[in-house]
Design an enzyme around this catalytic site. Sequence first.
Site, PDB file in Angstrom:
ATOM      1  N   LYS A 181     -17.830-118.667 -43.188  1.00  0.00           N
ATOM      2  CA  LYS A 181     -17.673-119.519 -44.360  1.00  0.00           C
ATOM      3  C   LYS A 181     -16.185-119.765 -44.558  1.00  0.00           C
ATOM      4  CE  LYS A 181     -18.620-119.902 -49.237  1.00  0.00           C
ATOM      5  NZ  LYS A 181     -19.315-119.334 -50.389  1.00  0.00           N
ATOM      6  N   LYS A 234     -20.422-122.760 -42.279  1.00  0.00           N
ATOM      7  CA  LYS A 234     -20.267-123.577 -43.482  1.00  0.00           C
ATOM      8  C   LYS A 234     -18.808-123.885 -43.716  1.00  0.00           C
ATOM      9  CE  LYS A 234     -20.879-122.922 -48.397  1.00  0.00           C
ATOM     10  NZ  LYS A 234     -21.307-122.034 -49.416  1.00  0.00           N
TER      11      LYS A 234
HETATM   12  C1  PBG Z   1     -20.172-119.607 -53.523  1.00  0.00           C
HETATM   13  C2  PBG Z   1     -20.793-120.771 -52.848  1.00  0.00           C
HETATM   14  C3  PBG Z   1     -20.135-121.980 -52.594  1.00  0.00           C
HETATM   15  C4  PBG Z   1     -21.061-122.840 -52.000  1.00  0.00           C
HETATM   16  C5  PBG Z   1     -22.259-122.136 -51.870  1.00  0.00           C
HETATM   17  N1  PBG Z   1     -22.071-120.852 -52.401  1.00  0.00           N
HETATM   18  C6  PBG Z   1     -18.798-122.476 -52.900  1.00  0.00           C
HETATM   19  C7  PBG Z   1     -17.647-121.599 -53.084  1.00  0.00           C
HETATM   20  O1  PBG Z   1     -17.313-120.805 -52.199  1.00  0.00           O
HETATM   21  O2  PBG Z   1     -17.062-121.712 -54.158  1.00  0.00           O
HETATM   22  C8  PBG Z   1     -20.728-124.257 -51.592  1.00  0.00           C
HETATM   23  C9  PBG Z   1     -21.818-125.154 -51.205  1.00  0.00           C
HETATM   24  C10 PBG Z   1     -21.501-126.598 -51.235  1.00  0.00           C
HETATM   25  O3  PBG Z   1     -20.323-127.018 -51.388  1.00  0.00           O
HETATM   26  O4  PBG Z   1     -22.431-127.385 -51.104  1.00  0.00           O
HETATM   27  N2  PBG Z   1     -20.823-118.410 -53.522  1.00  0.00           N
END
Ligand code: PBG
Length: 310
Positions: A181, A234
Amino acid sequence: MRALIRETDISNSRLIAPLFLIDHPTNAREIGSLPGQFQLGEEPLYREIESSLNLGIKSFVLFPAVVESLKNTEATYSYSKENFYLKRIAGIKQRFPETLLISDVAYDPYSSDGHDGYVKDGKILNDESLPVLCKMALAQAQAGIDMIGPSDMMDGRVGAIRSALDKDGYSEVSIMAYTAKYASAFYGPFRDALDSAPKFGDKKIYQMDPANALEALREAALDEAEGADILMVKPALSYLDIIYQIKQFSTLPIAAYNVSGEYAMIKAAAQKGWLDEEKVMKEVLLSIRRAGADMILTYFAKDFARLSHG
Ligand code: PBG
């Protein structure tokens, strides 16, 4: 001929629709930066699931939008019996047992600091966050979740959650690891949807540097060893090479998260008449599959399913 020699296909069964949940019986509020996506109260949530099922979308990843007054440093609401998110998981499973539900396990929806882990003296602490992440996962398992989605980038969370689940008799609940991520600016609209932007600093100390690829393979090896069932990358589009590399590296199924900013860009350009939304959506989803993703989390799930229906 072209169809016969086609190497990659997308089907509804490969798509997972993200849904945003709010604690309200009947409200549904469209999210400004995510046209066509809503914060869903209870009734609209069930309607959304029913209409998705009718189109052939059966898998959902659920994110709670929690009011500020219920957030605290310890994220205690996340595993409280009162937590509406847990009630919704049970409610969906009762009404639609054929769904596959994936949860969100992280501090940020419940944290007054807006970070994915436990914050003390201005620092985000990795190991100290694990007990609450385990409590959250257990509460979700009790509510009937099928798959846990630990969405932070904390070290050791997959192993900790796996043993907590097994110890309490939830060995059938699986884990989709947010393996690679990245600290990405493409999450902007998602943070609007949940009002979950960090209150100080950024998420770089636990999310990955977009410059790194080998590190993603190290993370994949760790998550695999800790017992992950699926490895996720991601965002998807700026990271197709990472999807490809992890697919070569591991025999586990690979998921890719086509994130909020990737969806918003296409919607905005289409609204201006600058891009053909339908064609771009198909091309984007196809590219993610071609790179090696077995499944795609995407806000386009229903739009895509609608196309193949009509
Ligand atoms: C945080 C989380 C995020 C997303 C899913 N879970 C964003 C972040 O790290 O602030 C992003 C998903 C998206 O942008 O569609 N736990």
